[in-house]
Design a protein around this motif. Structure first.
Motif, PDB file in Angstrom:
ATOM      1  N   VAL A  36       3.268  -1.195  11.883  1.00  0.00           N
ATOM      2  CA  VAL A  36       2.394  -0.024  11.911  1.00  0.00           C
ATOM      3  C   VAL A  36       3.258   1.222  12.022  1.00  0.00           C
ATOM      4  N   ILE A  37       2.905   2.247  11.259  1.00  0.00           N
ATOM      5  CA  ILE A  37       3.596   3.529  11.309  1.00  0.00           C
ATOM      6  C   ILE A  37       2.774   4.463  12.199  1.00  0.00           C
ATOM      7  N   TYR A  38       3.432   4.987  13.238  1.00  0.00           N
ATOM      8  CA  TYR A  38       2.802   5.914  14.186  1.00  0.00           C
ATOM      9  C   TYR A  38       3.473   7.277  14.082  1.00  0.00           C
ATOM     10  N   SER A  39       2.726   8.320  14.378  1.00  0.00           N
ATOM     11  CA  SER A  39       3.310   9.668  14.390  1.00  0.00           C
ATOM     12  C   SER A  39       3.959   9.946  15.742  1.00  0.00           C
ATOM     13  N   ARG A  40       5.043  10.683  15.712  1.00  0.00           N
ATOM     14  CA  ARG A  40       5.727  11.150  16.925  1.00  0.00           C
ATOM     15  C   ARG A  40       5.138  12.478  17.401  1.00  0.00           C
ATOM     16  N   GLN A  41       4.515  13.176  16.494  1.00  0.00           N
ATOM     17  CA  GLN A  41       4.051  14.541  16.742  1.00  0.00           C
ATOM     18  C   GLN A  41       2.896  14.821  15.796  1.00  0.00           C
ATOM     19  N   ALA A  55      18.915  15.121   4.285  1.00  0.00           N
ATOM     20  CA  ALA A  55      19.248  16.532   4.477  1.00  0.00           C
ATOM     21  C   ALA A  55      18.814  17.102   5.826  1.00  0.00           C
ATOM     22  N   ALA A  56      18.518  16.239   6.786  1.00  0.00           N
ATOM     23  CA  ALA A  56      18.184  16.717   8.132  1.00  0.00           C
ATOM     24  C   ALA A  56      19.436  17.296   8.783  1.00  0.00           C
ATOM     25  N   GLU A  57      19.251  18.241   9.695  1.00  0.00           N
ATOM     26  CA  GLU A  57      20.384  18.845  10.394  1.00  0.00           C
ATOM     27  C   GLU A  57      21.266  17.806  11.071  1.00  0.00           C
ATOM     28  N   ASN A  58      20.644  16.791  11.640  1.00  0.00           N
ATOM     29  CA  ASN A  58      21.374  15.760  12.373  1.00  0.00           C
ATOM     30  C   ASN A  58      21.587  14.494  11.529  1.00  0.00           C
ATOM     31  N   CYS A  59      21.629  14.623  10.221  1.00  0.00           N
ATOM     32  CA  CYS A  59      21.747  13.469   9.331  1.00  0.00           C
ATOM     33  C   CYS A  59      22.996  12.666   9.645  1.00  0.00           C
ATOM     34  N   ARG A  60      22.854  11.342   9.782  1.00  0.00           N
ATOM     35  CA  ARG A  60      23.983  10.437  10.060  1.00  0.00           C
ATOM     36  C   ARG A  60      24.851  10.223   8.831  1.00  0.00           C
ATOM     37  N   GLY A  61      24.301  10.497   7.657  1.00  0.00           N
ATOM     38  CA  GLY A  61      25.044  10.303   6.417  1.00  0.00           C
ATOM     39  C   GLY A  61      24.792   8.963   5.758  1.00  0.00           C
ATOM     40  N   THR A  62      24.307   7.977   6.521  1.00  0.00           N
ATOM     41  CA  THR A  62      23.989   6.674   5.963  1.00  0.00           C
ATOM     42  C   THR A  62      22.705   6.135   6.602  1.00  0.00           C
ATOM     43  N   LEU A  63      22.086   5.179   5.900  1.00  0.00           N
ATOM     44  CA  LEU A  63      20.883   4.544   6.429  1.00  0.00           C
ATOM     45  C   LEU A  63      21.223   3.422   7.403  1.00  0.00           C
ATOM     46  N   ASN A  64      22.492   3.030   7.441  1.00  0.00           N
ATOM     47  CA  ASN A  64      22.914   1.934   8.321  1.00  0.00           C
ATOM     48  C   ASN A  64      24.167   2.307   9.071  1.00  0.00           C
ATOM     49  N   ASN A 110       0.849  -1.189   0.000  1.00  0.00           N
ATOM     50  CA  ASN A 110       0.000   0.000   0.000  1.00  0.00           C
ATOM     51  C   ASN A 110       0.890   1.246   0.000  1.00  0.00           C
ATOM     52  N   LEU A 111       0.315   2.387   0.273  1.00  0.00           N
ATOM     53  CA  LEU A 111       1.070   3.651   0.237  1.00  0.00           C
ATOM     54  C   LEU A 111       2.193   3.718   1.266  1.00  0.00           C
ATOM     55  N   ALA A 112       2.136   2.910   2.310  1.00  0.00           N
ATOM     56  CA  ALA A 112       3.181   2.942   3.340  1.00  0.00           C
ATOM     57  C   ALA A 112       4.556   2.641   2.760  1.00  0.00           C
ATOM     58  N   ARG A 113       4.621   1.874   1.684  1.00  0.00           N
ATOM     59  CA  ARG A 113       5.922   1.540   1.093  1.00  0.00           C
ATOM     60  C   ARG A 113       6.640   2.751   0.517  1.00  0.00           C
ATOM     61  N   PHE A 114       5.925   3.832   0.287  1.00  0.00           N
ATOM     62  CA  PHE A 114       6.528   5.027  -0.286  1.00  0.00           C
ATOM     63  C   PHE A 114       6.973   6.047   0.755  1.00  0.00           C
ATOM     64  N   ILE A 115       6.829   5.719   2.036  1.00  0.00           N
ATOM     65  CA  ILE A 115       7.268   6.640   3.088  1.00  0.00           C
ATOM     66  C   ILE A 115       8.793   6.645   3.113  1.00  0.00           C
ATOM     67  N   ASN A 116       9.372   7.826   3.057  1.00  0.00           N
ATOM     68  CA  ASN A 116      10.827   7.974   3.004  1.00  0.00           C
ATOM     69  C   ASN A 116      11.484   7.919   4.375  1.00  0.00           C
ATOM     70  N   HIS A 117      12.771   7.647   4.346  1.00  0.00           N
ATOM     71  CA  HIS A 117      13.609   7.675   5.553  1.00  0.00           C
ATOM     72  C   HIS A 117      13.969   9.114   5.890  1.00  0.00           C
ATOM     73  N   SER A 118      14.156   9.372   7.175  1.00  0.00           N
ATOM     74  CA  SER A 118      14.748  10.619   7.649  1.00  0.00           C
ATOM     75  C   SER A 118      15.497  10.334   8.939  1.00  0.00           C
ATOM     76  N   CYS A 119      16.617  11.016   9.121  1.00  0.00           N
ATOM     77  CA  CYS A 119      17.356  10.926  10.392  1.00  0.00           C
ATOM     78  C   CYS A 119      16.671  11.765  11.469  1.00  0.00           C
ATOM     79  N   ASN A 120      15.717  12.608  11.061  1.00  0.00           N
ATOM     80  CA  ASN A 120      14.916  13.410  11.982  1.00  0.00           C
ATOM     81  C   ASN A 120      13.439  13.203  11.627  1.00  0.00           C
ATOM     82  N   THR A 123       7.761  10.712   7.426  1.00  0.00           N
ATOM     83  CA  THR A 123       9.044  10.018   7.353  1.00  0.00           C
ATOM     84  C   THR A 123       9.257   9.197   8.615  1.00  0.00           C
ATOM     85  N   TYR A 124      10.108   8.165   8.511  1.00  0.00           N
ATOM     86  CA  TYR A 124      10.552   7.434   9.692  1.00  0.00           C
ATOM     87  C   TYR A 124      11.985   6.977   9.453  1.00  0.00           C
ATOM     88  N   ASP A 125      12.671   6.622  10.528  1.00  0.00           N
ATOM     89  CA  ASP A 125      14.055   6.163  10.449  1.00  0.00           C
ATOM     90  C   ASP A 125      14.034   4.692  10.068  1.00  0.00           C
TER      91      ASP A 125
END
Length: 115
Positions: free
Chosen positions: A75-80, A106-115, A48-58, A89-91
Motif C-alpha cells: 500500500v502506498i501512503y502519503s507522508r504529507q 533531481a531532489a536536493e538530497n538525491c543519493r545519485g542511485t536507486l540502490n 494498476n496506476l500504482a506501477r507508474f509512481i516514480n522514485h524520489s530521494c525526497n 513519489t516514493y523511495d
C-alpha cells in the motif's frame, strides 16, 4: 492511503524468468515489487496506476507491506498533504545490486542511485 500496488503474486524464480522474457520482448520496464523473501508482485501486464509512481530521494509518499486476511499487500501512503497535480513519489529502496542504478529524481538530497 493513496493506492494499493496490485499485480500478480509470484515467486522469485518466476520473477527472474519473466524479467528475462520482458527484456527479450522489448518491454522497457518491468514492474516487479518485492513483498518479502518469497513473494514478488508483478504489475507489468496486469497492474494498476500504482506501477507508474516514480522514485524520489525526497518522496511525498512511502510504500508499506500490510497483511489483510493472511495476505501481504503493498500500500502506498502519503507522508504529507499532496496537492492536486502534484506528482506522487516514493523511495524505491532497491537492495544492493551488482550495478548501481542511476537516480534522476533531481531532489536536493538525491543519493545519485536507486540502490
Amino acid at each position: 492511503m493513496i493506492i494499493e500496488y496490485v499485480g500478480q503474486s509470484i515467486r522469485q524464480v518466476i520473477a527472474d524468468m519473466r524479467e528475462r522474457r520482458y527484456e527479450k520482448e522489448g518491454i522497457g520496464s518491468s514492474y516487479l515489487f518485492r513483498v518479502d523473501q518469497d513473494t514478488i508482485i508483478d504489475a507489468t501486464k496486469c497492474g494498476n496506476l500504482a506501477r507508474f509512481i516514480n522514485h524520489s530521494c525526497n518522496p511525498n509518499c512511502y510504500a508499506k507491506i500490510v497483511t489483510v486476511e493472511a495476505q501481504k499487500k503493498i500500500v502506498i501512503y502519503s507522508r504529507q498533504s499532496v496537492n492536486v497535480n502534484e506528482e506522487i513519489t516514493y523511495d524505491y529502496k532497491f537492495p544492493i545490486e551488482d550495478e548501481k542504478i542511476p537516480c534522476l529524481c533531481a531532489a536536493e538530497n538525491c543519493r545519485g542511485t536507486l540502490n
